[in-house]
Design an enzyme around this catalytic site. Sequence first.
Site, PDB file in Angstrom:
ATOM      1  N   GLN A   1      -6.008  -1.414  -6.378  1.00  0.00           N
ATOM      2  CA  GLN A   1      -6.526  -0.783  -5.216  1.00  0.00           C
ATOM      3  C   GLN A   1      -7.311   0.324  -6.203  1.00  0.00           C
ATOM      4  OE1 GLN A   1      -4.445   2.448  -2.849  1.00  0.00           O
ATOM      5  NE2 GLN A   1      -4.288   0.468  -1.744  1.00  0.00           N
TER       6      GLN A   1
ATOM      7  N   SER B   1      -7.380   5.624   0.031  1.00  0.00           N
ATOM      8  CA  SER B   1      -7.602   4.274  -0.639  1.00  0.00           C
ATOM      9  C   SER B   1      -8.912   3.965  -0.265  1.00  0.00           C
ATOM     10  CB  SER B   1      -6.512   3.304  -0.311  1.00  0.00           C
ATOM     11  OG  SER B   1      -5.996   3.334   0.638  1.00  0.00           O
TER      12      SER B   1
ATOM     13  N   ASP C   1       0.906  -1.159   0.022  1.00  0.00           N
ATOM     14  CA  ASP C   1       0.195   0.070   0.077  1.00  0.00           C
ATOM     15  C   ASP C   1       0.627   1.089   0.020  1.00  0.00           C
ATOM     16  OD1 ASP C   1      -2.582   1.428   0.166  1.00  0.00           O
ATOM     17  OD2 ASP C   1      -2.242   1.701   2.381  1.00  0.00           O
TER      18      ASP C   1
HETATM   19  C1  BCO Z   1      -1.094   6.849   2.236  1.00  0.00           C
HETATM   20  C2  BCO Z   1      -1.558   5.639   1.417  1.00  0.00           C
HETATM   21  C3  BCO Z   1      -2.995   5.367   1.219  1.00  0.00           C
HETATM   22  C4  BCO Z   1      -3.799   4.954   2.315  1.00  0.00           C
HETATM   23  O1  BCO Z   1      -3.309   4.083   3.122  1.00  0.00           O
HETATM   24  S1  BCO Z   1      -5.363   5.901   2.783  1.00  0.00           S
HETATM   25  C5  BCO Z   1      -5.769   5.130   4.362  1.00  0.00           C
HETATM   26  C6  BCO Z   1      -6.623   3.893   4.049  1.00  0.00           C
HETATM   27  N1  BCO Z   1      -7.887   4.254   3.449  1.00  0.00           N
HETATM   28  C7  BCO Z   1      -8.708   5.362   4.527  1.00  0.00           C
HETATM   29  O2  BCO Z   1      -8.619   5.852   5.278  1.00  0.00           O
HETATM   30  C8  BCO Z   1      -9.988   5.444   3.708  1.00  0.00           C
HETATM   31  C9  BCO Z   1     -11.051   5.479   4.936  1.00  0.00           C
HETATM   32  N2  BCO Z   1     -12.415   5.653   4.214  1.00  0.00           N
HETATM   33  C10 BCO Z   1     -13.052   6.934   4.255  1.00  0.00           C
HETATM   34  O3  BCO Z   1     -12.409   7.880   5.143  1.00  0.00           O
HETATM   35  C11 BCO Z   1     -14.316   7.118   3.706  1.00  0.00           C
HETATM   36  O4  BCO Z   1     -14.804   5.985   3.339  1.00  0.00           O
HETATM   37  C12 BCO Z   1     -14.098   7.973   2.603  1.00  0.00           C
HETATM   38  C13 BCO Z   1     -12.978   7.346   1.583  1.00  0.00           C
HETATM   39  C14 BCO Z   1     -13.601   9.415   3.060  1.00  0.00           C
HETATM   40  C15 BCO Z   1     -15.544   8.233   1.849  1.00  0.00           C
HETATM   41  O5  BCO Z   1     -16.229   9.015   2.597  1.00  0.00           O
HETATM   42  P1  BCO Z   1     -17.678   9.584   2.192  1.00  0.00           P
HETATM   43  O6  BCO Z   1     -18.692   8.825   1.783  1.00  0.00           O
HETATM   44  O7  BCO Z   1     -17.151  10.971   1.362  1.00  0.00           O
HETATM   45  O8  BCO Z   1     -17.915  10.211   3.692  1.00  0.00           O
HETATM   46  P2  BCO Z   1     -18.369  11.460   4.276  1.00  0.00           P
HETATM   47  O9  BCO Z   1     -19.426  12.017   3.922  1.00  0.00           O
HETATM   48  O10 BCO Z   1     -18.087  11.241   5.784  1.00  0.00           O
HETATM   49  O11 BCO Z   1     -16.974  12.544   3.985  1.00  0.00           O
HETATM   50  C16 BCO Z   1     -15.457  12.395   4.511  1.00  0.00           C
HETATM   51  C17 BCO Z   1     -15.039  13.483   4.398  1.00  0.00           C
HETATM   52  O12 BCO Z   1     -14.788  13.965   2.765  1.00  0.00           O
HETATM   53  C18 BCO Z   1     -15.548  15.167   2.641  1.00  0.00           C
HETATM   54  N3  BCO Z   1     -16.269  15.078   1.467  1.00  0.00           N
HETATM   55  C19 BCO Z   1     -17.178  14.140   1.080  1.00  0.00           C
HETATM   56  N4  BCO Z   1     -17.667  14.394  -0.185  1.00  0.00           N
HETATM   57  C20 BCO Z   1     -17.059  15.452  -0.613  1.00  0.00           C
HETATM   58  C21 BCO Z   1     -17.001  16.122  -1.806  1.00  0.00           C
HETATM   59  N5  BCO Z   1     -17.728  15.800  -2.782  1.00  0.00           N
HETATM   60  N6  BCO Z   1     -16.033  17.092  -1.997  1.00  0.00           N
HETATM   61  C22 BCO Z   1     -15.418  17.724  -1.020  1.00  0.00           C
HETATM   62  N7  BCO Z   1     -15.210  16.931   0.180  1.00  0.00           N
HETATM   63  C23 BCO Z   1     -16.232  15.789   0.184  1.00  0.00           C
HETATM   64  C24 BCO Z   1     -16.312  15.443   4.183  1.00  0.00           C
HETATM   65  O13 BCO Z   1     -16.794  16.774   3.997  1.00  0.00           O
HETATM   66  C25 BCO Z   1     -15.673  14.789   4.964  1.00  0.00           C
HETATM   67  O14 BCO Z   1     -14.612  15.729   5.355  1.00  0.00           O
HETATM   68  P3  BCO Z   1     -14.165  15.853   6.881  1.00  0.00           P
HETATM   69  O15 BCO Z   1     -13.858  14.522   7.330  1.00  0.00           O
HETATM   70  O16 BCO Z   1     -15.610  16.374   7.505  1.00  0.00           O
HETATM   71  O17 BCO Z   1     -13.299  16.993   6.899  1.00  0.00           O
END
Ligand code: BCO
Length: 332
Positions: free
Chosen positions: A317, A267, A246
């Site tokens: 991914q 991701s 990852d």
């Molecule tokens: C470093 C290498 C890669 C990695 O390892 S990443 C780490 C592993 N992956 C993760 O942590 C992802 C975990 N999943 C998530 O956080 C959520 O499922 C994910 C991806 C944010 C999707 O969430 P949403 O359905 O959007 O959930 P939500 O409504 O609670 O929003 C979360 C934050 O996103 C923002 N958001 C949602 N839709 C948006 C839009 N159209 N334009 C701009 N911002 C938007 C929303 O305001 C919220 O922001 P905040 O957290 O309140 O600051």
Amino acid sequence: MADTRATDETSDNTGGNHSSGDGNPESREVEKIRDLKSVLVTSVLNLEELDVNLYRGTHHWVPRSRRLFGGQIVGQALVAAAKSVGDDVYVHSLHCYFVRAGDPTVAVLYQVDHIRDGRSFMVRSVRAIQHGQPILICQASFHKLQPSPLQHQFTMPMVPPPEDLLTEEQLIHLYLTKPNVPEKLRQFLNQRLANEVPIEIKPIQPQPSLRRPATEPRKLFWVRAQGHIGEGNMKLHCCVAAYISDYAFLDTAMLSLADYKAKFFASLDHSMWFHTTFRSDEWMLYECESPWAANSRGLVQGRMWRRDGVLAVSCSQEGVFRVQPVNHRNKL
Ligand SMILES: CCCC(=O)SCCNC(=O)CCNC(=O)[C@H](O)C(C)(C)COP(=O)(O)OP(=O)(O)OC[C@H]1O[C@@H](n2cnc3c(N)ncnc32)[C@H](O)[C@@H]1OP(=O)(O)O
């Protein structure tokens, strides 16, 4: 996790010199670190058993995003799943969704469900939980060895051997010795050096600049766990590969776009297929490419090659990308 399938010994087709002792003090320092047991094994993937099918994992390196590193959660989930199967099966695949951001201030609990035990395959479902809510759901499948005449694989790309290349850290040190490095870039690079990521990387085509042209969304680098793990426990090497896979993977999708930065990227899901034996503490070539990106999402696919040319692991991914022009100050 005590499986003892031996790594098959085959010759190296990268033409590399396997001895890494070159008399250079910096190389000797690196070798000293190599002799230490990998922190991935002693700490990150060393889960505490709380109850039957219930484990607790702690954190090591936390990315700048202050959300837990996805590879850590996937690796720990696979450790938990692997504890519930016998020595006669090998992990062959996993499929995960990251449903919530991981909180780096609390531990993660891993709850394992036994979905099915068949004659050849065993399936486990793992939920990674924080604050009573799932942050990751993961399905992992295990398979007995069943040799077959149906066999093929792609050919490993031709690249210079790791001995001919510098690590990311060495490249940064070299770059920082240059005059006129912009202050913002200097800070960014020093931050990268301070990261305690237990992974070593040697890029094939290093690009130590923040401003880069748009390119084909494809990159190659040698990668291995920092420290010693040793031969023997194949399931553990798969868990380490899950952690490694990852790192520096999703940003492949951003290569096609210059003059924009990701204001937010994470991701969404992660899948892996383990094809054969390998050592995660030995150099593997990670070939990463992005066949598609649109609609604020990007898909990346990866192949990890053993240096003898055997395809060891495939990964894919999808991630969410919210981008903005580099000089644009408005919040997206
Ligand atoms: C470093 C290498 C890669 C990695 O390892 S990443 C780490 C592993 N992956 C993760 O942590 C992802 C975990 N999943 C998530 O956080 C959520 O499922 C994910 C991806 C944010 C999707 O969430 P949403 O359905 O959007 O959930 P939500 O409504 O609670 O929003 C979360 C934050 O996103 C923002 N958001 C949602 N839709 C948006 C839009 N159209 N334009 C701009 N911002 C938007 C929303 O305001 C919220 O922001 P905040 O957290 O309140 O600051």
